[in-house]
Design a protein around this motif. Structure first.
Motif, PDB file in Angstrom:
ATOM      1  N   LEU A   1       0.824  -1.205   0.000  1.00 49.68           N
ATOM      2  CA  LEU A   1       0.000   0.000   0.000  1.00 49.68           C
ATOM      3  C   LEU A   1       0.854   1.250   0.000  1.00 49.68           C
ATOM      4  O   LEU A   1       2.058   1.203   0.278  1.00 49.68           O
ATOM      5  CB  LEU A   1      -0.940   0.023   1.214  1.00 49.68           C
ATOM      6  CG  LEU A   1      -0.319   0.277   2.591  1.00 49.68           C
ATOM      7  CD1 LEU A   1      -1.337   0.930   3.509  1.00 49.68           C
ATOM      8  CD2 LEU A   1       0.205  -1.003   3.219  1.00 49.68           C
ATOM      9  N   ASN A   2       0.211   2.365  -0.313  1.00 45.22           N
ATOM     10  CA  ASN A   2       0.861   3.675  -0.243  1.00 45.22           C
ATOM     11  C   ASN A   2       0.511   4.287   1.110  1.00 45.22           C
ATOM     12  O   ASN A   2      -0.656   4.455   1.438  1.00 45.22           O
ATOM     13  CB  ASN A   2       0.363   4.579  -1.374  1.00 45.22           C
ATOM     14  CG  ASN A   2       0.474   3.906  -2.727  1.00 45.22           C
ATOM     15  OD1 ASN A   2       1.525   3.368  -3.058  1.00 45.22           O
ATOM     16  ND2 ASN A   2      -0.586   3.926  -3.507  1.00 45.22           N
ATOM     17  N   ASP A   3       1.537   4.606   1.870  1.00 49.22           N
ATOM     18  CA  ASP A   3       1.284   5.100   3.218  1.00 49.22           C
ATOM     19  C   ASP A   3       2.337   6.144   3.569  1.00 49.22           C
ATOM     20  O   ASP A   3       3.368   6.284   2.897  1.00 49.22           O
ATOM     21  CB  ASP A   3       1.335   3.935   4.215  1.00 49.22           C
ATOM     22  CG  ASP A   3       0.665   4.268   5.549  1.00 49.22           C
ATOM     23  OD1 ASP A   3       0.079   5.360   5.658  1.00 49.22           O
ATOM     24  OD2 ASP A   3       0.748   3.442   6.476  1.00 49.22           O
ATOM     25  N   THR A   4       2.067   6.847   4.656  1.00 44.74           N
ATOM     26  CA  THR A   4       3.038   7.813   5.151  1.00 44.74           C
ATOM     27  C   THR A   4       4.233   7.077   5.741  1.00 44.74           C
ATOM     28  O   THR A   4       4.067   6.128   6.515  1.00 44.74           O
ATOM     29  CB  THR A   4       2.406   8.707   6.234  1.00 44.74           C
ATOM     30  OG1 THR A   4       1.282   9.390   5.655  1.00 44.74           O
ATOM     31  CG2 THR A   4       3.396   9.734   6.736  1.00 44.74           C
ATOM     32  N   VAL A   5       5.418   7.497   5.340  1.00 45.83           N
ATOM     33  CA  VAL A   5       6.646   6.921   5.882  1.00 45.83           C
ATOM     34  C   VAL A   5       7.542   8.059   6.370  1.00 45.83           C
ATOM     35  O   VAL A   5       7.343   9.222   6.012  1.00 45.83           O
ATOM     36  CB  VAL A   5       7.395   6.074   4.830  1.00 45.83           C
ATOM     37  CG1 VAL A   5       6.554   4.906   4.380  1.00 45.83           C
ATOM     38  CG2 VAL A   5       7.812   6.912   3.642  1.00 45.83           C
ATOM     39  N   HIS A   6       8.518   7.698   7.183  1.00 44.15           N
ATOM     40  CA  HIS A   6       9.452   8.682   7.726  1.00 44.15           C
ATOM     41  C   HIS A   6      10.692   8.745   6.843  1.00 44.15           C
ATOM     42  O   HIS A   6      11.400   7.744   6.696  1.00 44.15           O
ATOM     43  CB  HIS A   6       9.856   8.307   9.150  1.00 44.15           C
ATOM     44  CG  HIS A   6       8.706   8.304  10.113  1.00 44.15           C
ATOM     45  ND1 HIS A   6       8.210   9.442  10.701  1.00 44.15           N
ATOM     46  CD2 HIS A   6       7.948   7.282  10.583  1.00 44.15           C
ATOM     47  CE1 HIS A   6       7.202   9.139  11.498  1.00 44.15           C
ATOM     48  NE2 HIS A   6       7.019   7.827  11.442  1.00 44.15           N
TER      49      HIS A   6
ATOM     50  N   PRO B   1       9.474   2.813   7.341  1.00 46.91           N
ATOM     51  CA  PRO B   1       8.027   2.734   7.570  1.00 46.91           C
ATOM     52  C   PRO B   1       7.671   2.964   9.033  1.00 46.91           C
ATOM     53  O   PRO B   1       8.473   2.726   9.934  1.00 46.91           O
ATOM     54  CB  PRO B   1       7.678   1.309   7.130  1.00 46.91           C
ATOM     55  CG  PRO B   1       8.949   0.540   7.258  1.00 46.91           C
ATOM     56  CD  PRO B   1      10.053   1.510   6.958  1.00 46.91           C
ATOM     57  N   LYS B   2       6.432   3.398   9.262  1.00 40.40           N
ATOM     58  CA  LYS B   2       5.966   3.679  10.620  1.00 40.40           C
ATOM     59  C   LYS B   2       5.990   2.430  11.498  1.00 40.40           C
ATOM     60  O   LYS B   2       6.110   2.537  12.722  1.00 40.40           O
ATOM     61  CB  LYS B   2       4.542   4.233  10.571  1.00 40.40           C
ATOM     62  CG  LYS B   2       4.429   5.595   9.917  1.00 40.40           C
ATOM     63  CD  LYS B   2       3.008   6.154  10.009  1.00 40.40           C
ATOM     64  CE  LYS B   2       2.034   5.310   9.225  1.00 40.40           C
ATOM     65  NZ  LYS B   2       0.673   5.890   9.237  1.00 40.40           N
ATOM     66  N   SER B   3       5.892   1.269  10.883  1.00 38.74           N
ATOM     67  CA  SER B   3       5.835   0.026  11.657  1.00 38.74           C
ATOM     68  C   SER B   3       7.119  -0.255  12.430  1.00 38.74           C
ATOM     69  O   SER B   3       7.104  -0.981  13.421  1.00 38.74           O
ATOM     70  CB  SER B   3       5.529  -1.152  10.721  1.00 38.74           C
ATOM     71  OG  SER B   3       6.523  -1.247   9.715  1.00 38.74           O
ATOM     72  N   GLU B   4       8.245   0.334  11.984  1.00 37.54           N
ATOM     73  CA  GLU B   4       9.516   0.090  12.672  1.00 37.54           C
ATOM     74  C   GLU B   4       9.693   1.116  13.793  1.00 37.54           C
ATOM     75  O   GLU B   4      10.646   1.894  13.828  1.00 37.54           O
ATOM     76  CB  GLU B   4      10.667   0.135  11.669  1.00 37.54           C
ATOM     77  CG  GLU B   4      10.569  -0.960  10.614  1.00 37.54           C
ATOM     78  CD  GLU B   4      11.836  -1.114   9.803  1.00 37.54           C
ATOM     79  OE1 GLU B   4      12.935  -0.923  10.368  1.00 37.54           O
ATOM     80  OE2 GLU B   4      11.733  -1.416   8.603  1.00 37.54           O
ATOM     81  N   GLU B   5       8.749   1.073  14.709  1.00 38.04           N
ATOM     82  CA  GLU B   5       8.683   2.069  15.779  1.00 38.04           C
ATOM     83  C   GLU B   5       9.918   2.034  16.683  1.00 38.04           C
ATOM     84  O   GLU B   5      10.449   3.083  17.076  1.00 38.04           O
ATOM     85  CB  GLU B   5       7.410   1.843  16.617  1.00 38.04           C
ATOM     86  CG  GLU B   5       7.151   2.916  17.650  1.00 38.04           C
ATOM     87  CD  GLU B   5       5.845   2.692  18.380  1.00 38.04           C
ATOM     88  OE1 GLU B   5       5.608   3.394  19.371  1.00 38.04           O
ATOM     89  OE2 GLU B   5       5.065   1.811  17.964  1.00 38.04           O
TER      90      GLU B   5
ATOM     91  N   VAL C   1       4.599   0.659   1.250  1.00 35.24           N
ATOM     92  CA  VAL C   1       4.740  -0.034   2.529  1.00 35.24           C
ATOM     93  C   VAL C   1       4.202  -1.458   2.400  1.00 35.24           C
ATOM     94  O   VAL C   1       3.173  -1.696   1.762  1.00 35.24           O
ATOM     95  CB  VAL C   1       3.996   0.724   3.644  1.00 35.24           C
ATOM     96  CG1 VAL C   1       4.029  -0.059   4.951  1.00 35.24           C
ATOM     97  CG2 VAL C   1       4.619   2.108   3.851  1.00 35.24           C
ATOM     98  N   TYR C   2       4.905  -2.398   3.034  1.00 36.85           N
ATOM     99  CA  TYR C   2       4.537  -3.815   3.009  1.00 36.85           C
ATOM    100  C   TYR C   2       4.288  -4.277   4.441  1.00 36.85           C
ATOM    101  O   TYR C   2       5.224  -4.609   5.174  1.00 36.85           O
ATOM    102  CB  TYR C   2       5.654  -4.627   2.344  1.00 36.85           C
ATOM    103  CG  TYR C   2       5.981  -4.113   0.965  1.00 36.85           C
ATOM    104  CD1 TYR C   2       5.222  -4.507  -0.135  1.00 36.85           C
ATOM    105  CD2 TYR C   2       7.020  -3.202   0.753  1.00 36.85           C
ATOM    106  CE1 TYR C   2       5.496  -4.014  -1.405  1.00 36.85           C
ATOM    107  CE2 TYR C   2       7.298  -2.713  -0.512  1.00 36.85           C
ATOM    108  CZ  TYR C   2       6.539  -3.120  -1.587  1.00 36.85           C
ATOM    109  OH  TYR C   2       6.812  -2.627  -2.837  1.00 36.85           O
ATOM    110  N   PRO C   3       3.019  -4.297   4.852  1.00 33.37           N
ATOM    111  CA  PRO C   3       2.706  -4.547   6.267  1.00 33.37           C
ATOM    112  C   PRO C   3       3.038  -5.950   6.765  1.00 33.37           C
ATOM    113  O   PRO C   3       3.106  -6.167   7.971  1.00 33.37           O
ATOM    114  CB  PRO C   3       1.199  -4.275   6.343  1.00 33.37           C
ATOM    115  CG  PRO C   3       0.699  -4.402   4.951  1.00 33.37           C
ATOM    116  CD  PRO C   3       1.816  -3.982   4.074  1.00 33.37           C
ATOM    117  N   HIS C   4       3.246  -6.891   5.856  1.00 33.64           N
ATOM    118  CA  HIS C   4       3.488  -8.271   6.294  1.00 33.64           C
ATOM    119  C   HIS C   4       4.958  -8.677   6.216  1.00 33.64           C
ATOM    120  O   HIS C   4       5.288  -9.849   6.442  1.00 33.64           O
ATOM    121  CB  HIS C   4       2.615  -9.238   5.494  1.00 33.64           C
ATOM    122  CG  HIS C   4       1.150  -9.035   5.729  1.00 33.64           C
ATOM    123  ND1 HIS C   4       0.486  -9.568   6.806  1.00 33.64           N
ATOM    124  CD2 HIS C   4       0.233  -8.303   5.041  1.00 33.64           C
ATOM    125  CE1 HIS C   4      -0.781  -9.209   6.760  1.00 33.64           C
ATOM    126  NE2 HIS C   4      -0.959  -8.438   5.714  1.00 33.64           N
TER     127      HIS C   4
END
Length: 673
Positions: free
Chosen positions: A174-179, A231-235, A256-259
């Motif tokens: 997906l297309n998402d906000t990234v840092h 990506p935001k997932s790598e908090e 972004v690849y959430p999986h």
């Protein structure tokens, strides 16, 4: 003599008329100009301009301006037409030394067609023999809107890339906000080298690479220097980065690849288009700054996902007034909805716990592909946001080869192949249900032609062995005997009916399954070994899964699909076995699990009735007593028959062989049913 004198006035008239007929007309001259224009011959056009025009517009400016504008907007199919002069207007033009030609211009551009009308004035210049007609040129010949000045612009609107979704419309890309993480150099603090090393460790990029970014000519102490997207997932990583002096970020949109790793090989990743890729794709499709699918579904469905940029050709005056000459609206990329179940994919991948292997999960009644797993894998986010060369080399050097896509590769299937041999024998009459074969001992050879080679089975039988007993006990000797009995031609024909030696009918590129190195089984020992999944037979996990669909669909072999929009239950090969024969194999596969002498007793659980077949593919080389083993299991819920998993784990020789894989598949089926 008098006659000659009388003819003189007439002869003089003929000479004068001939001379006047040799004179170039403005129409002929403009026709030549238009031909040069249609062919983009701007130097020749300039040489046909009036003195006033050439004094006002230097050749370099004229020619280069045409080239740049036509090149930037990708002018093609240029066509200039004009109105020809009437005889009356031609006489007037010749007399006055000036002529006008209304003309029309048509062209195709990057933003669509452009047409306009304009008027050309031709002026006769020079004396006598040197006289000729020249075009009074101004920028309106390029576009009327810039006749009195103005800048041509080419603003573009980038398309949004389509998202990739699983069967439940959950995004897997997906297309998402990234840092966009970067550095403000002046804020690195009193120990900048230490700070850079910390950033290097967290971002997975070398200190040298960081310094290269900081050494760019535009960099100032108080300016933000971008380094890498995260990506935001790598908090956890982000929080550690925020603690480093000088580190800051800008929020941008990224892929972004959430999986993560579980779908790495399947979904792939995107990245900036390379010079090499630009050479291989159609001109005008991509520019140097575009993003392109690099691997997996991102590459496979690139054309559908990428969309088309919107573009306008504009003229902007000094006062800010804008005129649009042509406009092509942006076409955003289309979403791709797959048959994949992302949760099932993740569950299967995590069951490997870092071990090497591959698995395919399908809906055996519809042919829908529910999971395609290759373990170990890579994180698509890491690859897509810019992986360092050192990190890539690290992945490439790992013994378990995480960059190798195993689900597209082929392997020896071991005894999971025996139901296929059974089906071939049942179909051609070599195998008769209930008809037993006397087999004594644990080994068998078909005579002197085999030398010292013998087929070995795991357990002895009590009495004659029929096809059901042979499947339940996984009797190598029974299937070797039956393959030899039916002969190479019949057996190879049966294998081809099951899709061997044929292109695999699947959108995602999977290697075709092969019978042997030469496609034949003339050697009787090789024929015997092939019958129980050894020899040189090779197939992918997905093909193996699909090869079980005839047993659950009254003999029809289905095609695998991966797009949700695809027609379900497409038949690849019809009636490989009868409905009764399919039921016989189904019953045997249930007893492989449920019978006391079955080879998959570890799948016999109270919570769920499971059917399936085990397989151990021996990888030992000729002359070796033992070697590495791949453990296989193909299993499905006996009652619902809505999920079938074909799973292989490498190097199970010290973990219980195929029984180790049976446990993995059983746990997955129990968890999702």
């Amino acid at each position: 003599m008098k006659k000659i004198i009388a003819l003189l006035p007439f002869l003089l008239l003929l000479i004068v008329t001939a001379c006047s007929n040799d004179e170039v007309t403005p129409q002929e001259r403009f026709d030549q100009y238009v031909k040069h224009w249609n062919e983009h011959e701007f130097n020749e056009m300039y040489s046909m301009s009036t003195t006033v025009s050439t004094e006002k517009y230097a050749k370099e400016d004229y020619v280069e301006r045409y080239k740049k504008i036509y090149g930037d907007i990708n002018v093609n199919n240029l066509n200039i037409t004009y109105e020809k002069l009437s005889e009356e207007k031609m006489e007037t033009a010749m007399e006055k030394g000036t002529a006008q030609f209304p003309f029309s211009v048509e062209m195709k551009t990057i933003a669509g067609p452009i047409t306009f009308d304009y008027k050309a004035t031709l002026i006769k210049e020079g004396e006598e023999e040197d006289a000729n007609w020249f075009v009074k040129w101004d920028p309106g010949f390029i576009f009327p809107a810039i006749k009195d000045g103005g800048e041509i612009g080419l603003p573009t609107i980038n398309p949004e890339r389509g998202e990739i979704l699983d069967r439940n419309n959950l995004p897997i890309a997906l297309n998402d906000t990234v840092h966009n993480v970067g550095i403000v150099p002046g804020k690195l603090g009193s120990k900048p080298e230490q700070a850079k090393q910390k950033i290097s460790d967290l971002l997975g990029m070398s200190v040298e690479s960081i310094n290269n970014h900081l050494d760019a000519g535009w960099v100032e102490p108080d300016l933000f220097v971008p380094l890498k997207k995260v990506p935001k997932s790598e908090e956890k990583k982000l929080n550690q980065l925020w603690e480093v002096n000088g580190v800051t970020e800008r929020e941008v949109t990224g892929r972004v690849y959430p999986h993560g790793e579980s779908l790495g090989h399947l979904v792939g990743f995107t990245g900036p288009v390379t010079a090499e890729e630009l050479e291989d794709i159609d001109s005008g499709t991509y520019s140097a700054n575009d993003i392109i699918g690099k691997r997996g579904l991102e590459l496979l469905y690139e054309e559908k996902l990428r969309g088309e940029a919107g573009v306008k050709i504009t003229v902007t005056k000094e006062n800010g007034e804008e005129t649009v000459l042509a406009e092509k609206p942006v076409k955003h990329g289309e979403d791709v909805v797959t048959t994949i179940d992302a949760d099932l994919q993740k569950r299967i991948y995590e069951s490997y716990d870092g071990e090497s292997g591959t698995a395919a999960a399908i809906h055996p009644k519809t042919g829908e592909t529910l999971a395609l797993v290759s373990s170990p894998s890579f994180n698509s986010n890491e690859m897509g946001f810019g992986i360092s060369q050192s990190r890539r080399e690290e992945l490439q050097s790992k013994p378990k080869q995480p960059l190798l896509n195993r689900f597209t590769s082929t392997y020896a299937p071991g005894s999971t192949f025996k139901p296929i041999t059974a089906a071939i024998g049942l179909h051609n009459g070599t195998i008769v249900p209930g008809e037993g074969v006397e087999i004594n001992g644990l080994t068998w050879s078909n005579g002197e032609g085999w030398g010292n080679y013998q087929v070995r089975r795991v357990s002895e039988s009590n009495g004659p062995v029929d096809v059901t007993n042979a499947l339940v006990r996984s009797d190598n000797i029974y299937f070797a005997m039956k393959a030899v009995e039916m002969g190479s031609d019949k057996y190879v024909n049966g294998l081809k009916q099951f899709g061997f030696a044929k292109d695999f009918p699947f959108e995602y590129p999977v290697e075709k399954s092969t019978i042997s190195s030469n496609g034949k089984l003339k050697d009787e020992v090789l024929l015997a070994d092939t019958s129980y999944g050894q020899g040189e037979i090779q197939m992918s996990a997905l093909h193996l899964a699909m090869a079980y669909t005839p047993f659950l669909n009254k003999g029809n072999l289905l095609k695998p699909t991966i797009l949700a929009e695809a027609e379900k239950s497409q038949v690849w090969q019809e009636q490989l076995i009868t409905g009764e024969q399919a039921t016989l194999i189904q019953d045997a596969l249930r007893n492989v699990v449920a019978a006391p002498n079955g080879t998959a007793k570890k799948a016999h659980i109270d919570e769920l009735a499971i059917s399936g077949k085990t397989g151990t593919a021996e990888l030992k080389k000729s002359g070796e007593e033992s070697g590495a083993e791949n453990g296989w299991f193909v299993g499905y819920p006996t009652k619902d028959q809505d999920l079938l998993i074909s799973m292989m784990i490498e190097n199970t020789e010290d973990k219980g062989g195929s029984g180790y894989t049976v446990e993995k598949v059983t746990e997955i089926l129990k968890a999702v049913k």
